[in-house]
Scaffold this active site. Structure first.
Site, PDB file in Angstrom:
ATOM      1  N   GLU A 143       0.833  -1.184   0.000  1.00 31.13           N
ATOM      2  CA  GLU A 143       0.000   0.000   0.000  1.00 31.13           C
ATOM      3  C   GLU A 143       0.877   1.246   0.000  1.00 31.13           C
ATOM      4  OE1 GLU A 143      -2.178  -0.553   3.573  1.00 31.13           O
ATOM      5  OE2 GLU A 143      -0.560   0.173   4.859  1.00 31.13           O
ATOM      6  N   ASP A 163       5.577   0.729 -18.956  1.00 31.52           N
ATOM      7  CA  ASP A 163       4.226   0.630 -18.386  1.00 31.52           C
ATOM      8  C   ASP A 163       3.616   2.024 -18.319  1.00 31.52           C
ATOM      9  OD1 ASP A 163       1.979  -0.523 -17.345  1.00 31.52           O
ATOM     10  OD2 ASP A 163       2.722  -0.559 -15.283  1.00 31.52           O
TER      11      ASP A 163
END
EC number: 2.7.11.1
Length: 1576
Positions: free
Chosen positions: A569, A772
């Site tokens: 996270e 990406d």
């Protein structure tokens, strides 16, 4: 008088004159019989054979004066011809005919032939002085040259004897060394103790002969202990630490006065190359490639690469061959091999630390496109910094090159057998020992895997298990689990499947050590088998399970949850120390190596990026904690662990070495290590190794022996949790994905797109790609500026390398990049391909960028519509939807279309797109950079608008006032205020004399071209003045007079033409403002003819005449060369074509600003000439006459002399022959390295003039510049006839300064004689004069009287000026205006005074005053000016005569002798027809003859100048003043015309005898004979 009487009178006059001429000229007078058109003999044609008269040399100049008298002569001008001239130029004959014709018109009605002959005689005597001084200097030069040749022959003989002696000594020394080597070999073959062997080893090392010092041409810069930059050039050897068959390693220290360098020690590698092959062209070429490699390697600076500071290649002082010195960084600690010899093996944590250092060093080399090629234990050295020890790589690249070169052709006899680094079975499959030159970066990875094996298992492991199969079967299964996988990956047989250095750095075993490693079982290499240093060690699991304080909880306050991913996270935190906000990504590290590597790869990528549009990375660390059950078990044992041990790992910039980077390394060096200690003795070092990470269970048995399979054990099973924390820049909770859903304004869209593009251009320039790229990974900060982030799939672009380094190994075509792909909608088609071997590069990001731009342009109603439309445009046909809001001609359509090409080669790179016109210009603060781009491209529609604004500026007054601010700063010699007034006056004099020479050759003045388009022929560092006109055309002011004229000739039809030009050329002022103007004079000959040798010769002759014309340049010489000869020499020296411009610029300074040694150093520093041929430069450093210089070149080149050099030598030979026929006055030398502006004169003759009296100052330069003309020749205007131009250029400033120094020198000599006006008296006609006469008054002004007098002077062509205001005294006027060269001051009296009808005249030269009647002033001044001209002519003649006599005068003490020369002439001395110049020349000639004999007499002497032939001089020797009969016999034997002359000579001798004179010198100025006549 009627016609008959007139003709009778003319006949009588002619007969009388002819009779007189026969008496005067005797045998030199001849009557010619010439038949006219009716075959009737004309009996009134006469010829007088005239020649120059010189007292100390033979007659050189000769000329026949032919006179044809008409019946009405002397009332009609005779026909005058000049024939049969010797050593007289045609231009001089034409000049003389004009003089004679003018004189004949003035003498009509009088006898004139003798006067005309006298004029011819005078000029021949003048020319004789010039020619005799030239011939005398040539003869003296020849004598000096012969003496020099004899001395040189003696020196050569001594050198040859010395070489033979040295060779004999060297042969004996070699024999002695071989004897010692043989004895040592035998001693080693006999059994003896190890201590005895060590002693012999030491003796062998000390046998190496060390030079006293080694000097490097280039300055070496290093940083001392205070991080200050210090430099040095020389090193002093201390001790030879290693001597192999290939090279010698010596410890050296710098020779420097810097205290900080006193303790610095460096490593000097010496390679001796002595076999004959390396002196051949092929061998030199290989050595040159080695130099290029070293040149590239020495600029590499990295904390984990041992620096190469400098290298130098020298010729051996004895015999043939080379000696290579390489100065390297030195470590006083161990190499990795020495360390393993002492401690056998290293613990896993130490191996991890060293492996991390080695891989970072390899990654840096690979990023630069370099392979190490020779990675082994001896090339890994250990350095100590503070309390940590780290490893560096050394000997990268060049040592393998040396081995390969030696393998192909041994450097010397001893280097034929070199030990292989690896066993045969362990060489990488793609190379072998003989083909290691083909090693790639993946070869380095193979060698790194073997290094890891040796660190874990000992240095001997490769000898015991000498094949890959044995390693895989018996060694790798015994390693710790993660190391098994690491080594297996490194030792893949298929090089494409081996990981890169960056991949290995990202692996958890290297970055995290054993933090996430499971415990391993004990194997063969157990704790009991290791030497114990520092007591019993605890296992890895014990070390990891100890309690520690969380850095995250201590330093940060968690504020807000930002997002979650598959492995962790992201939270917003506040730093408790600085109070700033950051984003911290928390990632749980799993047991999967591949996933951990992917996570760590993002950290590694971020650590190397720092750009305003890339998310900033600060630091990262790992924290571990145990489960409750495990913690409780370990807590009791953890008390014994060191409380200072910290498991946090700080990943900062990989190119630096932070303080805590090697925190896990547990090697501690006690005190200082003595570098001279015996490294083989374990007891010689005080080193303790703490195996704090050693476990009782180090190995694990792997049931599966497959290389590709990696073991994985879950961390949770051992109760251990590891979390990676990444601290990053905090961006607001906003990304491009959030704002792309709404309609983005076009300007805002392009602003964001440009920022994304700039970020991509930056990461691509660093050799990486994102892979990406999507809107969710493009973040926006509080100012809505782009921040590119989330580099989870980013990878090194292994295709990136420097294309300029040709020697670097190219990447194998089979190497693979990572095969991971990003989000499917944005990913490039080549990434989605499933075919093996598909390669891709940074163009994959450009495809993703095209999709993003398309999405920014479109508005979608639903997610399904978005997916469908994007999927359609991704097709190979690139089908735009009908709802696309922009036309096909728009920038948006064009950019998207080119970015979405399926062929990557058709897509632009990020930098290309950024610089293209397809991107609209920026707005706001970023417009400046965009404006510069537009100005550099004239094809944009905004270009003319920008120019209009640029030229529409309102002028600034302050710039106008400061524009000329630096104009008064002079860069030349002029420094005094009085000199500045002389500058223009003297420049006019010099200019007029130079132009007079050019006009003598028929040249006419041409117009100058002050402005033309900027030329590419000038270098950027040349201070040419560039301008821009309103249309945007780049222009320039002339930098010289050659290029503008070449351009003009090329564009115009020109036949044969001789021109000269006096024009300004310009240099850009350093501080801005008005350009510096330099006056230049040029002389050029343009022709379409093929007689180029004649025009070259005439140009050099004109140069010679200019040097003769200016007295300050008498000690000058002319240098000639040919551009093809210099080009052949540069080929011989192996200077590449692209470096020749700079090389010739440096060569042009030889013997002027720089010596040959300084030129060599400069060429060496700039790497313009290879070291293998740099020493050959001295072969061509000579200045000889043409024949000797050409002979030297033929000896150097032999049969291999290039054809263009042969042609150039033949051409120069023809030019030299013509110059000798033209009898140039100055010495002509052939100098092969003579060059100036090689690009201009390429392919043609080049010449220069240098002033030897001013330290070989360059006076002028010139040559043939046909190629420059052809460069400017428009293709459509070219004709079959070629245009040829040759010319010379003088810098007027240099000529003026030279004359100024000449004047000062004569002033200083004259000032000691207390002359009232030394300036004007000493330099004669070269005294700068503004006017001759100054009209003034004393007291009350008399302006009308002064005007009346001034008008009369101007009418008589007298240069005069007026002082309007009356002066207080005459001395005030003289003092004030003396520096302006004024000769006379006229003081006008006031009316109603006693002297009102007279003028007071002050002669400043003589310091005399005269009273002149007002109406006689003009005629009086004319007489005075004519007298001054005669005196100046006498002064100039005397100076030339003194110059010719200087070699004789230095042997004669003229201060102690008083020579009185008296002339006995054929006519009365006072006869006006026997001109003064005849008398003066005769007496000067006699004076010269007596000087050589005057040393024999210590008393005052008398010399009689007589006009006698050799026979009369011989008879004089038999006479005495007391013997009357001897004189009678002498007089009777003489011709009737000479008898009276001899009687007068007898009377003169008797008179002298009666005056009690003892002896007298009798000198014949006809035959140059001298006789000391005794009077008693």
């Amino acid at each position: 008088m009627d016609a008959a009487k007139r003709l009778e009178l003319c006949k009588e006059i002619q007969e009388n004159e002819i009779e007189a001429l026969k008496a005067i000229f005797m045998d030199d007078f001849e009557e010619l019989k010439v038949r006219n058109a009716w075959n009737v003999t004309n009996g009134h044609v006469y010829c007088i054979h005239l020649c120059s008269r010189s007292a100390n040399s033979k007659s050189i100049a000769k000329l026949d004066l032919c006179i044809e008298l008409g019946r009405s002569y002397p009332y009609v001008k005779p026909v005058i011809k000049l024939q049969n001239g010797e050593n007289v130029l045609n231009s001089q004959i034409r000049f003389l005919l004009d003089k004679l014709d003018t004189k004949a018109k003035d003498l009509l009605g009088e006898e004139m032939i003798f006067e005309l002959a006298s004029i011819v005689q005078d000029y021949l005597n003048d020319w004789q002085s010039d020619l005799s001084s030239q011939f005398a200097s040539l003869e003296e030069e020849r004598a000096v040259q012969l003496k020099h040749d004899r001395e040189r022959a003696e020196v050569d003989l001594q050198l040859r004897l010395k070489r033979e002696k040295d060779a004999l000594f060297e042969e004996e020394q070699t024999l002695q060394n071989k004897i010692q080597d043989e004895l040592q070999r035998r001693s080693y073959e006999t059994p003896q103790s190890s201590s005895k062997k060590k002693t012999n080893s030491k003796e062998t090392t000390s046998l190496e002969t060390l030079p006293t010092s080694i000097y490097f041409d280039c300055s070496i810069s290093v940083r001392d202990c205070h991080d200050s930059l210090v430099t040095f050039n020389r090193v002093l050897p201390l001790y030879t630490i290693s001597h192999s068959n290939l090279s010698t390693l010596t410890l050296v220290k710098p020779e420097s006065k810097e205290i900080s360098l006193q303790d610095c020690v460096f490593l000097l590698r010496t390679v001796r190359i002595s076999t004959p092959y390396w002196s051949t062209e092929d061998g030199k070429r290989e050595i040159q490639e080695l130099e290029y490699e070293l040149e590239s390697l020495k600029v590499i600076r990295h904390d984990l690469l041992a620096s190469i500071y400098e290298y130098q290649l020298e010729r051996e002082t004895r015999g043939y061959g080379w000696r290579l010195y390489v100065l390297q960084e030195y470590s006083p600690k161990f190499t990795l091999f020495s360390l393993l010899q002492t401690v056998l093996t290293l613990d896993v944590e130490t191996v991890r630390a060293f492996s991390n250092n080695i891989l970072e060093g390899l990654a840096e080399l690979h990023r630069l496109g370099i392979s190490h090629k020779s990675l082994h234990l001896d090339n890994v050295v250990l350095f100590h910094s503070g309390h940590r020890t780290f490893a560096k790589l050394m000997d990268f690249g060049f040592t393998r090159t040396l081995r390969d070169m030696n393998a192909s052709h041994p450097f010397n006899i001893n280097s034929q057998s070199i030990t292989n680094i690896l066993p045969e079975g362990l060489y990488p499959p793609e190379v072998s020992e003989s083909s290691f030159a083909a090693a790639s970066r993946k070869t380095d990875i193979w060698c790194f895997g073997l290094l890891v094996l040796q660190m874990l298992c000992g240095a001997h492991v490769l000898n015991k298990f000498s094949s890959l199969k044995l390693i895989m079967t018996h060694v790798i299964p015994l390693l710790p689990g993660s190391y098994q996988d690491l080594v297996r990956r490194c030792l893949m047989r298929d090089s494409r499947k081996r990981p890169s250095a960056i991949d290995l750095l990202s692996s958890h075993v290297i970055r995290l050590g054993t933090a996430v490693l499971p415990p391993v079982e004990q194997g063969t290499f157990s704790k009991s088998a290791r030497p114990s240093y520092g007591g019993q060690q605890d296992g890895i699991i014990d070390l990891l399970y100890r309690k520690s304080v969380s850095r995250y909880e201590t330093d940060f306050e968690e504020l807000e949850f930002l997002g979650r991913g598959g492995f962790g996270e992201v939270v917003k935190v506040k730093n408790r120390i600085d109070g700033r906000f950051y984003a911290v990504k928390k990632l749980v590290l799993l047991s999967d190596d591949k996933e951990n590597s992917r996570i760590l790869r993002e950290v590694m990528t971020l650590s190397r990026l720092h750009h305003e549009h890339v998310v900033r990375y600060y630091t990262a660390w790992v924290e571990t904690e145990a489960n409750d059950t495990v913690t409780e078990i370990i807590s009791s044992d953890s008390e014994s662990l060191s409380q200072s041990l910290n498991m946090a790992v700080d990943f900062r910039q990989s190119s630096s070495l932070p303080a805590d980077k090697l925190s896990s390394l547990d090697i501690h060096f006690e005190d200082d290590y003595n570098s001279s200690a015996d490294e083989e003795d374990p007891e010689a070092s005080d080193i303790s190794f703490q195996y704090s990470n050693t476990s009782d269970k180090e190995g694990s048995s792997d049931k599966d022996s497959s290389i590709e399979e990696a073991s994985s054990v879950k961390t949770q099973e051992n109760g251990l949790n590891a979390t990676l924390y990444i601290q990053m820049e905090y961006c607001e909770k906003l990304s491009l994905q959030d704002i792309i859903r709404d309609k983005i304004p076009v300007d805002e869209m392009w602003r964001l797109f440009r920022q994304i593009l700039e970020a991509l251009a930056y990461i691509h320039s660093r050799g990486m790609m994102h892979r990406d790229l999507k809107p969710g990974n493009i973040f926006l900060d509080e100012n809505r500026n782009v921040k590119l982030g989330d580099f989870g799939l980013a990878t090194e672009n292994e295709n990136y390398q420097d294309n300029n380094d040709k020697w670097k190994n190219r990447q194998s075509a089979d190497e693979d990049l990572t095969t991971g792909v990003g989000t499917a909608l944005y990913v490039a088609p080549e990434l989605l391909s499933r075919r093996n071997g598909v390669r891709y590069d940074a163009k994959v990001d450009m495809y993703s960028l095209g999709i993003i731009l398309f999405e920014m342009c479109m508005t979608f109603s639903t997610s399904m519509e978005r997916i469908r439309i994007i999927d359609t445009i991704r097709s190979p046909s690139i089908s735009f939807p009908s709802t696309f809001p922009f036309s096909r001609a728009s920038h948006e359509f064009k950019v998207i279309h080119c970015l979405l090409q399926h062929d990557p080669t058709k897509r632009p790179s990020s930098q290309e797109l950024l610089e293209s016109e397809a991107i609209p210009p920026k707005v706001g603060e970023e417009f400046i950079q965009e404006g510069l781009r537009l100005l550099s491209n004239p094809n944009t529609p905004y270009y003319l608008k920008l120019l209009k604004v640029l030229f529409g500026q309102v002028p600034d007054r302050h710039k106008d006032f400061t524009y000329d601010f630096n104009l008064s700063e002079e860069s030349g010699v002029l420094s005094k205020v009085s000199d500045r007034g002389w500058d223009s006056l003297l420049a006019c004099l010099v200019r007029d004399h130079v132009v007079k020479v050019f006009r003598r050759h028929g040249a006419k003045e041409r117009e100058s071209h002050i402005l033309f388009p900027k030329s590419s022929q000038y270098d950027k560092d040349q201070a040419s003045v560039s301008l821009l006109d309103k249309n945007g055309t780049l222009l320039q002011l002339p930098y010289d007079t050659v290029l503008p004229y070449a351009r003009n000739v090329a564009r115009n039809a020109v036949e044969e033409e001789k021109t000269y030009l006096i024009s300004d050329v310009f240099r850009e002022a350093k501080g801005g403002g008005r350009p510096k103007a330099i006056k230049e004079i040029s002389f050029d000959i343009t022709t379409n003819s093929d007689n180029l040798d004649w025009y070259d010769a005439e140009t050099i002759k004109a140069l010679d005449e200019v040097l003769t014309e200016i007295p300050s340049l008498t000690e000058s010489c002319i240098l000639i060369n040919h551009a093809d000869i210099l080009s052949s020499i540069l080929d011989y020296l192996q200077v590449s074509k692209d470096k020749r411009r700079m090389a010739t610029h440096i060569l042009g300074q030889i013997n002027q600003r720089l010596t040959l040694s300084q030129v060599r150093n400069q060429l060496r520093i700039e790497s313009l000439v290879p070291s293998t041929t740099l020493d050959d430069l001295s072969l061509f450093d000579f200045r000889e006459n043409y024949e000797e210089g050409a002979s030297k070149l033929r000896k150097i080149f032999g049969k291999e002399m290039p054809q263009k050099m042969r042609t150039a030598l033949n051409y120069m030979e023809r030019v030299v022959k013509l110059l000798r026929a033209l009898k140039i006055s100055h010495q002509l030398y052939f100098m092969p390295l003579c060059v100036y502006n090689f690009e201009f004169y390429d392919g043609g003759l080049m010449f220069q003039a240098i002033n030897l009296a001013e330290k070989s100052e360059l006076i002028c330069a010139g040559g043939r510049y046909d190629k420059l003309v052809r460069f400017f020749d428009p293709p459509l205007m070219r004709t079959a006839r070629k245009k040829h131009v040759v010319g010379i250029c003088f810098a007027l400033e240099k000529l003026v300064f030279s004359m100024l120094r000449y004047i000062r020198f004569h002033n200083s000599k004259q000032s000691s004689k207390h002359s009232p006006s030394p300036t004007l008296k000493s330099v004669g006609p070269w005294a700068p004069r503004r006017v001759d006469v100054l009209v003034t008054s004393i007291g009350k002004d008399s302006i009308l009287e002064k005007c009346s007098l001034l008008q009369e002077l101007w009418a008589l062509n007298i240069q005069a000026d007026i002082v309007l205001r009356g002066a207080s005294s005459l001395e005030e006027i003289v003092t004030h205006y003396r520096s302006e060269g004024i000769n006379w001051v006229l003081v006008v009296r006031q009316k109603n005074t006693q002297m009102e009808h007279s003028v007071k005249a002050r002669n400043i030269l003589k310091n005399e005053d005269d009273e002149i009647r007002f109406d006689e002033v003009g005629m009086w001044l004319l007489g005075e000016i004519n007298e001054r001209k005669r005196n100046e002519s006498m002064l100039q003649s005397k100076r030339i005569l003194d110059s010719a006599q200087q070699d004789v005068a230095k042997f004669v003490d003229t201060s102690q002798s008083n020579l009185d020369v008296q002339l006995i002439s054929l006519k009365d001395v006072n006869d006006r027809k026997y001109k003064w110049k005849h008398k003066q020349n005769a007496m000067n000639k006699v004076y010269d003859l007596v000087q050589s004999a005057i040393r024999e007499s210590s008393e005052d002497a008398i010399a009689l100048a007589v006009d006698c032939d050799s026979e009369a001089m011989e008879k004089l020797r038999s006479t005495t003043t007391l013997d009357e009969e001897s004189w009678k016999r002498l007089i009777e034997s003489c011709p009737a015309s000479q008898r009276e002359y001899m009687q007068r000579l007898q009377k003169k001798l008797v008179t002298l005898a009666e005056q009690d004179k003892k002896r007298v010198w009798i000198c014949s100025f006809r035959t140059n004979e001298i006789y000391l006549y005794g009077l008693k």
